[in-house]
Write an enzyme that holds these catalytic residues in place. Sequence first.
Site, PDB file in Angstrom:
ATOM      1  N   LYS A  36       1.768  -3.373  12.077  1.00  0.00           N
ATOM      2  CA  LYS A  36       0.384  -3.854  11.775  1.00  0.00           C
ATOM      3  C   LYS A  36       0.416  -5.182  10.643  1.00  0.00           C
ATOM      4  CE  LYS A  36      -2.860  -1.629   9.277  1.00  0.00           C
ATOM      5  NZ  LYS A  36      -3.451  -2.713   8.079  1.00  0.00           N
ATOM      6  N   ASN A  37       0.908  -4.604   9.889  1.00  0.00           N
ATOM      7  CA  ASN A  37       0.778  -5.853   8.347  1.00  0.00           C
ATOM      8  C   ASN A  37       1.588  -6.839   8.659  1.00  0.00           C
ATOM      9  OD1 ASN A  37      -1.337  -4.209   7.599  1.00  0.00           O
ATOM     10  ND2 ASN A  37      -0.068  -3.097   5.918  1.00  0.00           N
ATOM     11  N   ARG A  59     -10.740  -5.204  -4.701  1.00  0.00           N
ATOM     12  CA  ARG A  59     -10.121  -5.975  -3.703  1.00  0.00           C
ATOM     13  C   ARG A  59     -10.477  -7.316  -4.253  1.00  0.00           C
ATOM     14  NH1 ARG A  59      -7.971  -3.248   1.439  1.00  0.00           N
ATOM     15  NH2 ARG A  59      -6.045  -4.607   1.158  1.00  0.00           N
ATOM     16  N   ARG A  77     -10.403  -7.101   6.176  1.00  0.00           N
ATOM     17  CA  ARG A  77     -10.127  -7.997   4.789  1.00  0.00           C
ATOM     18  C   ARG A  77      -9.052  -8.896   5.215  1.00  0.00           C
ATOM     19  NH1 ARG A  77     -10.254  -8.208  -0.486  1.00  0.00           N
ATOM     20  NH2 ARG A  77      -8.725  -9.024  -1.296  1.00  0.00           N
ATOM     21  N   ILE A  89      -1.558   0.407  -7.736  1.00  0.00           N
ATOM     22  CA  ILE A  89      -1.933  -0.716  -7.122  1.00  0.00           C
ATOM     23  C   ILE A  89      -3.472  -0.911  -6.680  1.00  0.00           C
ATOM     24  CG2 ILE A  89      -1.526  -2.248  -4.825  1.00  0.00           C
ATOM     25  CD1 ILE A  89       0.939  -1.677  -6.126  1.00  0.00           C
ATOM     26  N   VAL A 115       1.271  -9.474  -8.479  1.00  0.00           N
ATOM     27  CA  VAL A 115       1.957  -9.437  -7.166  1.00  0.00           C
ATOM     28  C   VAL A 115       0.710  -9.308  -5.970  1.00  0.00           C
ATOM     29  CG1 VAL A 115       3.600  -8.698  -5.674  1.00  0.00           C
ATOM     30  CG2 VAL A 115       4.153  -8.946  -8.053  1.00  0.00           C
ATOM     31  N   ASP A 168       1.063   2.326   0.525  1.00  0.00           N
ATOM     32  CA  ASP A 168       0.667   2.779   1.924  1.00  0.00           C
ATOM     33  C   ASP A 168       1.172   4.188   2.319  1.00  0.00           C
ATOM     34  OD1 ASP A 168      -1.049   0.562   2.025  1.00  0.00           O
ATOM     35  OD2 ASP A 168       0.189  -0.570   3.307  1.00  0.00           O
ATOM     36  N   CYS A 182     -13.886  -2.677  -0.569  1.00  0.00           N
ATOM     37  CA  CYS A 182     -13.556  -1.764   0.624  1.00  0.00           C
ATOM     38  C   CYS A 182     -13.167  -0.247  -0.048  1.00  0.00           C
ATOM     39  CB  CYS A 182     -12.362  -2.238   1.496  1.00  0.00           C
ATOM     40  SG  CYS A 182     -10.717  -1.945   0.833  1.00  0.00           S
ATOM     41  N   ARG A 234      -6.914   1.910  13.559  1.00  0.00           N
ATOM     42  CA  ARG A 234      -6.933   0.744  13.065  1.00  0.00           C
ATOM     43  C   ARG A 234      -5.346   0.483  12.878  1.00  0.00           C
ATOM     44  NH1 ARG A 234      -9.126  -0.253   7.695  1.00  0.00           N
ATOM     45  NH2 ARG A 234      -7.994  -2.157   8.067  1.00  0.00           N
ATOM     46  N   ASP A 269      -9.372 -13.681  -6.342  1.00  0.00           N
ATOM     47  CA  ASP A 269      -9.125 -14.701  -7.391  1.00  0.00           C
ATOM     48  C   ASP A 269      -7.646 -15.245  -7.074  1.00  0.00           C
ATOM     49  OD1 ASP A 269      -8.236 -12.179  -7.893  1.00  0.00           O
ATOM     50  OD2 ASP A 269      -7.857 -12.673 -10.056  1.00  0.00           O
TER      51      ASP A 269
END
Length: 430
Positions: free
Chosen positions: A22-23, A131, A102, A339, A173, A317, A126, A409, A134
């Site tokens: 997905k990502n 999140r 997002r 994260i 990062v 994740d 979210c 999702r 910037d």
Amino acid sequence: MDRIRIVGGNELNGVIPISGAKNAALPLMIASLLTSDTLTLENVPHLADVEQLIRILGNHGVDISVNGRRERQEEGYARTIHFTCRTIVDTLAPYELVSKMRASFWVIGPLLAREGYCRVSLPGGCAIGTRPVDLFLEGLTALGAEMEIDGGYVNARAPKGGLIGAHYRFPKVSVGATHVMLMAATLARGTTVIDNAAREPEIVDLARCLTAMGAKITGAGTSTITIEGVSSLSGARHRVLPDRIETGTYAMAVAMAGGDVVLENTDVSLLDNALLTLRRAGAEITATETGMRIVRNGNGIQPVDVTTEPFPGFPTDLQAQFMALMTRSTGVSHVTETIFENRFMHVQELARLGAKISLSGQTAKIEGVPRLKGAPVMATDLRASVSLVIAGLAAEGETMVSRVYHLDRGFERLEAKLTGCGAVVERVSD
Ligand code: EPZ
């Protein structure tokens, strides 16, 4: 609303095919905005987020056909989708669409690079954290763009003649901001150097696809990526890489439930750190020609501490899934999330199944228990919800997971993949 019913206690034995990531698919689809030719993506997973992005890209003028047909396929693995954006018909990405997913904010990179301006809604926070954006704003400003926030939207304008290559170092990062800089810089004038870039395999996949489209990129997969801008990109055909998070999730499910499963169409090298952690927890993992085999017999699950980090560290994740596994370990383990500031919502739900977890700041202390007991639980985000499924596989009796739209999702045919290995998992529609 659909729920997932799991009756725990069965081992998992069999074969699970792993879908395209997905990502990786999402930024690759967005890259189709960079060219007027056709970008063909193979191995695109059938997921709610992909469908949502198809709608968003359609709004900008991308013509989309699935396996050569215009209609959507109902089911299916490994879809091939053609994306053609002859002209960008709308440079506005409205709040109604961006707030739903997002990653759709990432259209800001290609729209700005190809059209010279765009107006993209801020995505908002979210469930897993605030999140902010910037880093996107700073990075694109470094390429010469004027970025202004106005009424919940970002108005972005490139200098006359287009974005200008620059040397930019991310102070932190970010996967998404690296994707966007990479896409924007492909069409900038001159050379761009991105320092402290994300190194995730999905970044490498995007860079490979952009290179096939004619971009000049070196260093993807390291902290420094160099892009020499070109005046236009062409079409290409690209295969989406396997989903390392789906791979890790099923590996953890097997470690939890016990059994012997082959994960097909994947690659162990995509998740070295997570697999090392799983081995330390007691799973036997071997690479196969087309993926990996994971076995856990009756030896129990060893406690292991993990801290989430950007790639190549342990992925955020997989944090919730690993915590589910640790609830049944033979001792005490700690999971530290670095994260996202609010990615522990599964803790309360795991506790409903009998897990013993206490939170102190960004660290969870998990005291392994000999048994979990099924209960009604609620999915709160994508990865948290699958952690409840994993826990349910090892819990006695029935676990009912509600709000499963989160699962849809990011996990293609989850029930079918688990049932195929002997689990009792079914979707219940009210
Ligand atoms: C990507 O999100 C993934 N999403 C996430 O997967 C994943 O959890 C995350 O990377 C980290 O690996 C997709 O690829 C579609 P980031 P992204 O920018 O790009 C902060 C899932 O479950 N930050 O690397 O949004 C941010 O708040 C999802 O599939 C800023 O401060 O993540 C976070 O703390 C969820 N300013 C950290 O950086 C910015 O401008 C890393 O986020 C941007 C980010």
